[in-house]
Design an enzyme around this catalytic site. Structure first.
Site, PDB file in Angstrom:
ATOM      1  N   ARG B  42       0.768  -1.191  -0.073  1.00  0.00           N
ATOM      2  CA  ARG B  42      -0.006  -0.056  -0.089  1.00  0.00           C
ATOM      3  C   ARG B  42       0.809   1.112   0.136  1.00  0.00           C
ATOM      4  O   ARG B  42       1.563   1.684   1.017  1.00  0.00           O
ATOM      5  CB  ARG B  42      -0.934  -0.010   1.213  1.00  0.00           C
ATOM      6  CG  ARG B  42      -1.832   1.109   1.372  1.00  0.00           C
ATOM      7  CD  ARG B  42      -2.112   1.379   2.862  1.00  0.00           C
ATOM      8  NE  ARG B  42      -3.466   1.840   3.051  1.00  0.00           N
ATOM      9  CZ  ARG B  42      -3.856   2.142   4.333  1.00  0.00           C
ATOM     10  NH1 ARG B  42      -3.142   2.046   5.176  1.00  0.00           N
ATOM     11  NH2 ARG B  42      -5.126   2.256   4.344  1.00  0.00           N
ATOM     12  N   SER B 117     -11.871  -2.918   3.180  1.00  0.00           N
ATOM     13  CA  SER B 117     -12.007  -2.321   4.417  1.00  0.00           C
ATOM     14  C   SER B 117     -13.294  -1.741   4.912  1.00  0.00           C
ATOM     15  O   SER B 117     -14.166  -1.406   4.150  1.00  0.00           O
ATOM     16  CB  SER B 117     -11.105  -0.700   4.332  1.00  0.00           C
ATOM     17  OG  SER B 117      -9.699  -0.929   3.946  1.00  0.00           O
ATOM     18  N   LYS B 146      -1.680   7.173   7.204  1.00  0.00           N
ATOM     19  CA  LYS B 146      -2.843   7.717   6.354  1.00  0.00           C
ATOM     20  C   LYS B 146      -3.802   6.300   6.216  1.00  0.00           C
ATOM     21  O   LYS B 146      -3.079   5.238   5.813  1.00  0.00           O
ATOM     22  CB  LYS B 146      -2.066   7.858   4.828  1.00  0.00           C
ATOM     23  CG  LYS B 146      -3.011   8.825   4.267  1.00  0.00           C
ATOM     24  CD  LYS B 146      -2.356   9.417   3.077  1.00  0.00           C
ATOM     25  CE  LYS B 146      -3.281   9.485   1.675  1.00  0.00           C
ATOM     26  NZ  LYS B 146      -2.351   9.460   0.404  1.00  0.00           N
TER      27      LYS B 146
END
Lengths: 222, 222
Positions: B42, B117, B146
């Site tokens: 990510r 998510s 983040k």
């Protein structure tokens, strides 16, 4: 794919930030009515879900006009919404990979269009070899619009790129009504891609019409 | 997919910005040696080509260890590099679309893994229905890293999500060695996903080992 050359004469590339508060879809339709023959959705700052929703909305609006919608960078979103193709830069996934992934979608039974940004003849030949259907050559003139490359290549750069490959080439970067005729005079250059000169105009349709007519007039005198 | 539950106990999510200057691939391997059973790449700020190259490099390193590599957000890159799956958030393309696109790749003949998510039970049930193989529940605790969501849901939120679905759920957001035991005590929670608690540690391998052993000890007492 075979007939995109004509549609590329005036190629609209989007940037929601430059519409001066007007709704992007409405602006895109105005540009199409004014003569834009192809549209690239390029919204670098939009989250993927919003970008995909915008793409789906534009496809709905553009299909009745037979105007191809090309998705910038995100091959997955191009596949998900069944867009007409994708456009990638030199820092996006390699053209060969993009071509391979795009083979998996068949909107209207047509081969998806792959566009690649290049800044010189070597990149142009490589992209053609990798399966690009058209090239975006630039940045031609200095521009405020965010692009993959910062260096300008001028009309001379566009001329060299157009001469180096057999696929259609459009010039991009800082093009407006004061300089588009210079580009239209270049042999074998298929068109000009514009962002702010169309999207930020007071009258988008009139601006597209004017740019298109300058292009048509200057290019037929080649 | 059937055996990912065990591998999810300690799930490493990357962020190159948090390695304190150390090479990401080396840090990932350290984490795996320390007990991370799954890795999500990510890197929100990496250009697509760089992101794809990094994914290919990590796949090469992780395959011998049979550690699945999951690609955040970019289904096209997951497809291009033939990763083990993809993980999407609520602002990425819809899970149903992601599932459909992922059906097109078959690394090692296995079904690609899709993670989603979620921040509450309703999103969890929807994601399960849309074809998710596991869920990331969060943000659990306040974090500097983040993430897609800013609101924290606490251990209670993770408990509700784990109880709402049949697929494995991992908690994510602000987890470290001081709070991981609280999560490990939650019935049916498959694991914890961590970024900085592993990647920013002085000794990455030791940190992963410690987190994993706290998890294992607390979860077996459920």
């Amino acid at each position: 794919v075979s007939d995109i050359k004509k549609q590329l004469a005036l190629y609209l590339v989007t940037d929601r930030g430059l519409t001066r508060g007007r709704e992007l879809a409405a602006c895109v339709l105005e540009a199409v009515w004014g003569g834009a023959g192809m549209v690239q959705l390029r919204e670098k700052d939009a989250p993927a879900r919003e970008f995909a929703a915008l793409a789906a909305r534009l496809l709905e609006l553009l299909r009745p006009h037979a105007i191809p919608l090309i998705i910038n960078d995100r091959i997955d979103i191009a596949l998900a919404v069944r867009a007409d193709g994708a456009h990638i830069g030199q820092s996006d996934i390699p053209a060969e990979e993009a071509r391979r992934l795009l083979r998996r979608v068949r909107p209207f039974g047509k081969r998806p269009i792959l566009g690649v940004s290049v800044k010189n003849a070597a990149e142009a030949r490589q992209a053609e070899k990798d399966g690009a259907d058209y090239l975006g050559a630039g940045v031609i003139y200095p521009t405020e619009t965010k692009t993959d490359y910062q260096e300008t290549i001028g009309a001379e750069g566009a001329r060299e790129i157009a001469a180096a490959v057999h696929i259609p080439v459009v010039a991009i970067g800082g093009i407006n009504k004061t300089n588009i005729a210079e580009l239209a005079a270049i042999p074998r250059l298929a068109g000009a891609a514009l962002v702010s000169a169309i999207l930020s105009a007071d009258d988008i349709r009139a601006s597209a019409q004017e740019l298109k007519s300058i292009w048509d007039e200057a290019s037929c005198r080649r």
